[in-house]
Design an enzyme around this catalytic site. Structure first.
Site, PDB file in Angstrom:
ATOM      1  N   GLY A  15       0.794  -1.221   0.000  1.00  0.00           N
ATOM      2  CA  GLY A  15       0.000   0.000   0.000  1.00  0.00           C
ATOM      3  C   GLY A  15       0.827   1.272   0.000  1.00  0.00           C
ATOM      4  N   LEU A  64      -5.520 -10.651   6.320  1.00  0.00           N
ATOM      5  CA  LEU A  64      -5.786 -10.208   7.688  1.00  0.00           C
ATOM      6  C   LEU A  64      -6.816 -11.080   8.399  1.00  0.00           C
ATOM      7  CD1 LEU A  64      -5.881  -6.301   7.401  1.00  0.00           C
ATOM      8  CD2 LEU A  64      -4.085  -7.717   8.399  1.00  0.00           C
ATOM      9  N   SER A  85      -5.549  -1.740   6.104  1.00  0.00           N
ATOM     10  CA  SER A  85      -6.939  -1.501   6.472  1.00  0.00           C
ATOM     11  C   SER A  85      -7.715  -1.217   5.199  1.00  0.00           C
ATOM     12  CB  SER A  85      -7.069  -0.312   7.425  1.00  0.00           C
ATOM     13  OG  SER A  85      -8.417  -0.127   7.831  1.00  0.00           O
ATOM     14  N   LYS A 167     -12.286   2.865  11.241  1.00  0.00           N
ATOM     15  CA  LYS A 167     -11.074   3.283  11.934  1.00  0.00           C
ATOM     16  C   LYS A 167     -11.343   3.482  13.432  1.00  0.00           C
ATOM     17  CE  LYS A 167      -7.773   3.597  10.036  1.00  0.00           C
ATOM     18  NZ  LYS A 167      -6.809   2.600   9.539  1.00  0.00           N
ATOM     19  N   VAL A 193      -3.493  11.951   3.615  1.00  0.00           N
ATOM     20  CA  VAL A 193      -2.087  11.747   3.247  1.00  0.00           C
ATOM     21  C   VAL A 193      -1.865  12.037   1.762  1.00  0.00           C
ATOM     22  CG1 VAL A 193      -0.145  10.160   3.278  1.00  0.00           C
ATOM     23  CG2 VAL A 193      -1.904   9.985   5.047  1.00  0.00           C
TER      24      VAL A 193
END
Length: 326
Positions: A15, A64, A85, A167, A193
């Site tokens: 990622g 995951l 995530s 989150k 970001v």
């Protein structure tokens, strides 16, 4: 605590943030176990080309939701960076399962595997300011948001803000697990970001910036944008991981990571001055009262961030090199 020269695990290695983190870790002498869905997928090829990757990076096929695969990647590591995530900003048929449940279950699998490993001394969980800033009260504006703030889970559901809910739920569950198990866990909450990308695919946050340049004639909502450079984010992660005083046994359990707060209109004006020929919006809604986001706690550990103009220029130049922008 142990740091350079040890082995650490990074989840979601291919990622946007994780790729930059692995690059930084490798350059600082770490050996890295990276989890990906398929180590041979071409979209992970950039990881194998990083400096020191041939000697010090091992990619693990992992999911995951598959505990055994996560445990195998964490085995032998002294630290874990849980970055993976689901980042799905659009609609999905069953968001409670496809976004929230995956984020929570995946996080708990990482934490359980870390706790059961004999070597893991610290886990760093990458959360988001999305876990701190979404509620009906904060929507009114005029507040200072810090590490004591949490998003309202029911308000997230009511407004279909599934990413923020995922989150929030994942970070809360992580902290509860650490509290009950004694696991040394620290969380970092980045804002939106931006910055150049290492991977070949376009991530959702890069699309936000690309859309600013391609909106064309029309109106855009003028809101406060909280922004941070991806390279500054990974610097923050390493600082928090390595510094003993950031431990969950101190006051440093949770850190907000934000570089800049700027109105959308002001950011577009900044972009116009640098790239005057892009297709910008020509109208904006009126300013509303905004909230302030504090990274003071992280800065006290020695973190700093680069100028916003540098981030924007490096991002756009990267997109142009990749043929994403003309």
């Amino acid at each position: 605590m142990e740091s350079k020269g040890t082995t650490v695990c990074v989840t979601g290695a291919g990622g946007y943030v994780a790729s930059w983190l692995i690059k930084l870790l490798l350059s600082n002498g770490y050996t890295v176990h990276g989890t990906v869905r398929d180590p041979d997928d071409l979209k992970n090829a950039h990881l194998k080309n990083l400096e020191n990757a041939e000697e010090n990076l091992k990619l693990f096929k992992a999911d995951l939701l598959d505990y055994e695969s996560i445990a195998a990647a964490i085995n032998g590591c002294s630290g874990v960076f849980h970055v993976a995530s689901p980042v799905i900003l659009g609609s999905v048929p069953n968001p409670e399962v496809e976004i929230v449940e995956i984020a929570v279950k995946g996080t708990l699998n990482v934490l359980k595997a870390s706790k059961e490993s004999a070597n893991v001394k610290r886990v760093l969980f990458v959360s988001s300011v999305a876990a701190a800033c979404v509620s009906s009260t904060l929507a009114e504006g005029g507040y200072d948001i810090d590490e004591t703030c949490w998003s309202d889970k029911e308000f997230c559901r009511k407004t279909n803000n599934w990413y923020c809910l995922s989150k929030t739920e994942a970070e809360m569950e992580a902290l509860e697990f650490a509290k009950g198990s004694g696991l040394d866990l620290v969380t970092v909450c980045p804002s939106l970001v931006f910055g150049p990308k290492l991977q070949s695919t376009i991530n959702d946050t890069s699309l936000v910036l690309i859309n600013f340049l391609k909106v064309g004639n029309g109106i855009m909502e003028n809101t406060i944008q909280w922004l941070v450079d991806v390279r500054d984010v990974v610097n923050a992660l390493l600082i928090v991981y390595e510094k003993a005083e950031s431990s969950s046994s101190s006051e440093g359990l949770r850190y907000i990571c934000n570089g800049h707060s700027i109105w959308t209109k002001d950011m577009v004006e900044m972009m116009k001055n640098i790239y005057p020929h892009s297709n910008y919006p020509d109208k904006f809604t009126d300013e509303k009262k905004g909230n302030q986001l504090s990274s003071e706690k992280l800065q006290k550990l020695g973190w700093s961030f680069r100028p916003l103009e540098e981030t924007l220029v490096d991002s756009v130049n990267n997109f142009k090199e990749d043929g994403i922008l003309d």
